[in-house]
Design a protein around this motif. Structure first.
Motif, mmCIF file in Angstrom:
data_model
loop_
_atom_site.group_PDB
_atom_site.id
_atom_site.type_symbol
_atom_site.label_atom_id
_atom_site.label_comp_id
_atom_site.label_asym_id
_atom_site.label_seq_id
_atom_site.Cartn_x
_atom_site.Cartn_y
_atom_site.Cartn_z
ATOM 1 N N LYS A 98 0.834 -1.210 0.000
ATOM 2 C CA LYS A 98 0.000 0.000 0.000
ATOM 3 C C LYS A 98 0.866 1.257 0.000
ATOM 4 O O LYS A 98 0.593 2.220 -0.740
ATOM 5 C CB LYS A 98 -0.921 -0.010 1.221
ATOM 6 N N LEU A 99 1.925 1.258 0.796
ATOM 7 C CA LEU A 99 2.825 2.410 0.843
ATOM 8 C C LEU A 99 3.540 2.591 -0.491
ATOM 9 O O LEU A 99 3.652 3.703 -1.005
ATOM 10 C CB LEU A 99 3.849 2.240 1.967
ATOM 11 N N LEU A 100 4.009 1.507 -1.067
ATOM 12 C CA LEU A 100 4.714 1.596 -2.344
ATOM 13 C C LEU A 100 3.798 2.083 -3.467
ATOM 14 O O LEU A 100 4.246 2.804 -4.370
ATOM 15 C CB LEU A 100 5.321 0.244 -2.710
ATOM 16 N N LEU A 101 2.543 1.703 -3.425
ATOM 17 C CA LEU A 101 1.595 2.191 -4.428
ATOM 18 C C LEU A 101 1.396 3.701 -4.283
ATOM 19 O O LEU A 101 1.243 4.417 -5.282
ATOM 20 C CB LEU A 101 0.261 1.461 -4.307
ATOM 21 N N LYS A 102 1.393 4.195 -3.041
ATOM 22 C CA LYS A 102 1.314 5.632 -2.814
ATOM 23 C C LYS A 102 2.557 6.326 -3.370
ATOM 24 O O LYS A 102 2.465 7.362 -4.040
ATOM 25 C CB LYS A 102 1.175 5.915 -1.309
ATOM 26 N N VAL A 103 3.724 5.751 -3.099
ATOM 27 C CA VAL A 103 4.976 6.313 -3.605
ATOM 28 C C VAL A 103 4.987 6.297 -5.128
ATOM 29 O O VAL A 103 5.408 7.268 -5.780
ATOM 30 C CB VAL A 103 6.182 5.517 -3.061
ATOM 31 N N LYS A 104 4.514 5.219 -5.690
ATOM 32 C CA LYS A 104 4.455 5.089 -7.150
ATOM 33 C C LYS A 104 3.613 6.197 -7.761
ATOM 34 O O LYS A 104 3.938 6.751 -8.820
ATOM 35 C CB LYS A 104 3.879 3.721 -7.502
ATOM 36 N N ASP A 105 2.525 6.551 -7.077
ATOM 37 C CA ASP A 105 1.652 7.614 -7.555
ATOM 38 C C ASP A 105 2.323 8.983 -7.472
ATOM 39 O O ASP A 105 2.003 9.885 -8.246
ATOM 40 C CB ASP A 105 0.356 7.626 -6.738
ATOM 41 N N LEU A 106 3.255 9.146 -6.531
ATOM 42 C CA LEU A 106 3.972 10.413 -6.374
ATOM 43 C C LEU A 106 5.127 10.568 -7.364
ATOM 44 O O LEU A 106 5.685 11.652 -7.513
ATOM 45 C CB LEU A 106 4.522 10.525 -4.953
ATOM 46 N N LEU A 107 5.485 9.483 -8.025
ATOM 47 C CA LEU A 107 6.655 9.453 -8.906
ATOM 48 C C LEU A 107 6.259 9.679 -10.360
ATOM 49 O O LEU A 107 5.264 9.122 -10.839
ATOM 50 C CB LEU A 107 7.343 8.092 -8.763
ATOM 51 N N LYS A 108 7.038 10.484 -11.064
ATOM 52 C CA LYS A 108 6.807 10.675 -12.497
ATOM 53 C C LYS A 108 7.017 9.356 -13.240
ATOM 54 O O LYS A 108 7.728 8.476 -12.749
ATOM 55 C CB LYS A 108 7.768 11.732 -13.045
ATOM 56 N N PRO A 109 6.414 9.198 -14.421
ATOM 57 C CA PRO A 109 6.568 7.947 -15.179
ATOM 58 C C PRO A 109 8.029 7.557 -15.408
ATOM 59 O O PRO A 109 8.374 6.373 -15.382
ATOM 60 C CB PRO A 109 5.865 8.255 -16.508
ATOM 61 N N SER A 110 8.888 8.550 -15.586
ATOM 62 C CA SER A 110 10.308 8.286 -15.825
ATOM 63 C C SER A 110 11.154 8.460 -14.571
ATOM 64 O O SER A 110 12.382 8.462 -14.628
ATOM 65 C CB SER A 110 10.841 9.240 -16.901
ATOM 66 N N GLY A 111 10.486 8.607 -13.414
ATOM 67 C CA GLY A 111 11.203 8.884 -12.174
ATOM 68 C C GLY A 111 11.874 7.671 -11.565
ATOM 69 O O GLY A 111 11.675 6.521 -11.986
ATOM 70 N N THR A 112 12.679 7.930 -10.527
ATOM 71 C CA THR A 112 13.447 6.890 -9.845
ATOM 72 C C THR A 112 13.163 6.923 -8.349
ATOM 73 O O THR A 112 13.063 8.000 -7.749
ATOM 74 C CB THR A 112 14.963 7.110 -10.058
ATOM 75 N N LEU A 113 13.021 5.741 -7.774
ATOM 76 C CA LEU A 113 12.869 5.595 -6.330
ATOM 77 C C LEU A 113 14.111 4.922 -5.768
ATOM 78 O O LEU A 113 14.497 3.842 -6.226
ATOM 79 C CB LEU A 113 11.642 4.741 -6.002
ATOM 80 N N PHE A 114 14.751 5.570 -4.791
ATOM 81 C CA PHE A 114 15.814 4.903 -4.044
ATOM 82 C C PHE A 114 15.201 4.413 -2.746
ATOM 83 O O PHE A 114 14.646 5.191 -1.974
ATOM 84 C CB PHE A 114 16.986 5.834 -3.740
ATOM 85 N N LEU A 115 15.320 3.114 -2.509
ATOM 86 C CA LEU A 115 14.655 2.497 -1.365
ATOM 87 C C LEU A 115 15.625 1.601 -0.602
ATOM 88 O O LEU A 115 16.448 0.903 -1.198
ATOM 89 C CB LEU A 115 13.469 1.658 -1.860
ATOM 90 N N THR A 116 15.531 1.647 0.718
ATOM 91 C CA THR A 116 16.275 0.700 1.549
ATOM 92 C C THR A 116 15.310 0.074 2.551
ATOM 93 O O THR A 116 14.349 0.719 2.988
ATOM 94 C CB THR A 116 17.430 1.365 2.319
ATOM 95 N N THR A 117 15.577 -1.165 2.901
ATOM 96 C CA THR A 117 14.792 -1.842 3.934
ATOM 97 C C THR A 117 15.569 -3.071 4.399
ATOM 98 O O THR A 117 16.329 -3.654 3.617
ATOM 99 C CB THR A 117 13.386 -2.236 3.411
ATOM 100 N N PRO A 118 15.413 -3.468 5.661
ATOM 101 C CA PRO A 118 16.169 -4.614 6.166
ATOM 102 C C PRO A 118 15.329 -5.881 6.299
ATOM 103 O O PRO A 118 14.099 -5.834 6.383
ATOM 104 C CB PRO A 118 16.596 -4.136 7.559
ATOM 105 N N THR A 119 16.021 -6.990 6.333
ATOM 106 C CA THR A 119 15.403 -8.250 6.732
ATOM 107 C C THR A 119 15.802 -8.533 8.179
ATOM 108 O O THR A 119 16.848 -8.086 8.637
ATOM 109 C CB THR A 119 15.895 -9.419 5.864
ATOM 110 N N ASN A 120 14.953 -9.265 8.890
ATOM 111 C CA ASN A 120 15.290 -9.754 10.236
ATOM 112 C C ASN A 120 15.954 -8.681 11.098
ATOM 113 O O ASN A 120 17.068 -8.856 11.592
ATOM 114 C CB ASN A 120 16.206 -10.976 10.119
#
Length: 302
Positions: free
Chosen positions: A220-242
């Protein structure tokens, strides 16, 4: 300035937590092999100024870090016993952590110190900095969950003078700390939940560092971010496991878990990095649930 800060930090940690001192010393010795000192000097000079401007000392900063470390240790024990994170809802975490200035103060200072004591945090920051050169044509930058402001500070150094910068964060304490650390009028700080954020224009570049694990529904959060991003835009994302922590909700158990969420939200990976918190093989890390930090530059699926 840089060496004295690190020397002070190591000496204080050695006195307060001799076991962790060995790991911190090992990490710094390994990081010395590249341009760690050059980056650390710039960071620590800026952080020293932030502490001084807020009437705080290095001892305060390291005490915050050690308190953060104690939290991680406690949460880790729960995680090893139950296989789950201790927090179960965003409302619970928001009231207990994000809306609590006392907790957020030590939490954010502790995380800032960890950037140059935890090898995986430093390696991820270095990866981000070194790859920003590919995106210097971006004219609009958004950071979601700006935290301590370290990433937007680096973006300010990389992008052009006419780039606009917005930072959205649900925590007023985080916003205030990032303002002091960045100290640049070009950045527009917005205190709100990202789901309540509805800008007129979409963005060329979005940074979202270690936020996915803080929500109940990362798709759900990523879909919101996707909507904020231009079609040619870039998302830099970090997240951890465990990575059990006082405010972590969504448990990514491995890299495929992360990949599945990204694909479901409609993102493709252009470039990525995976860094483990311990110097062990990937097989051993999987077996013993060692934290892995994922970082990636993502684009929308065509």
């Amino acid at each position: 300035m840089m060496e004295s800060f690190i020397d002070y930090t190591l000496a204080y940690i050695k006195e307060q937590n001799p076991i962790h001192y060995k790991k911190a010393l090992k990490n710094i010795k390994e990081l010395k092999k590249d341009d760690f000192f050059e980056r650390a000097t710039t960071f620590l000079d800026k952080y020293d100024q932030l502490l001084e401007n807020n009437g705080k000392t290095r001892k305060y900063a390291i005490d915050c870090y050690l308190k953060l470390l104690a939290d991680y240790t406690h949460e880790g024990l729960i995680f090893r016993e139950t296989g789950k994170y201790s927090s179960t809802s965003f409302d619970e975490v928001n009231k207990r952590v994000y809306a609590n200035p006392e907790i957020m103060q030590y939490y954010m200072h502790g995380l800032l110190v960890s950037q140059f004591l935890w090898k995986h945090h430093y390696v991820l920051l270095k990866y981000y900095i070194e790859n920003l050169a590919h995106y210097v044509t971006a004219k609009s930058y958004l950071e979601i969950g700006g935290g301590h402001g370290l990433y937007v500070n680096e973006a300010l150094n990389a992008f052009s003078e006419d780039t606009t910068f917005d930072v959205v964060d649900i925590s007023e304490s985080s916003i205030n700390m990032a303002k002091h650390f960045v100290n640049n009028e070009k950045v527009n700080f917005i205190h709100t939940d990202v789901f309540d954020f509805h800008p007129k224009n979409k963005y060329d570049f979005i940074t979202m560092g270690e936020v996915l694990e803080h929500v109940e529904d990362p798709v759900k959060l990523l879909l919101k971010v996707k909507d904020l991003l231009k079609p040619s835009g870039t998302l830099f994302l970090t997240t951890p496991t465990n990575a059990p922590a006082i405010d972590h909700l969504y448990l990514f158990r491995n890299y495929p878990d992360i990949l599945a969420v990204l694909q479901k939200a409609g993102f493709c990976i252009e470039n990525e990095i995976k860094v483990y918190a311990e110097d062990v093989s990937e097989e051993m890390a999987e077996e013993f649930k060692i934290t892995m930090m994922f970082g990636g530059f993502l684009i929308k699926k065509l």
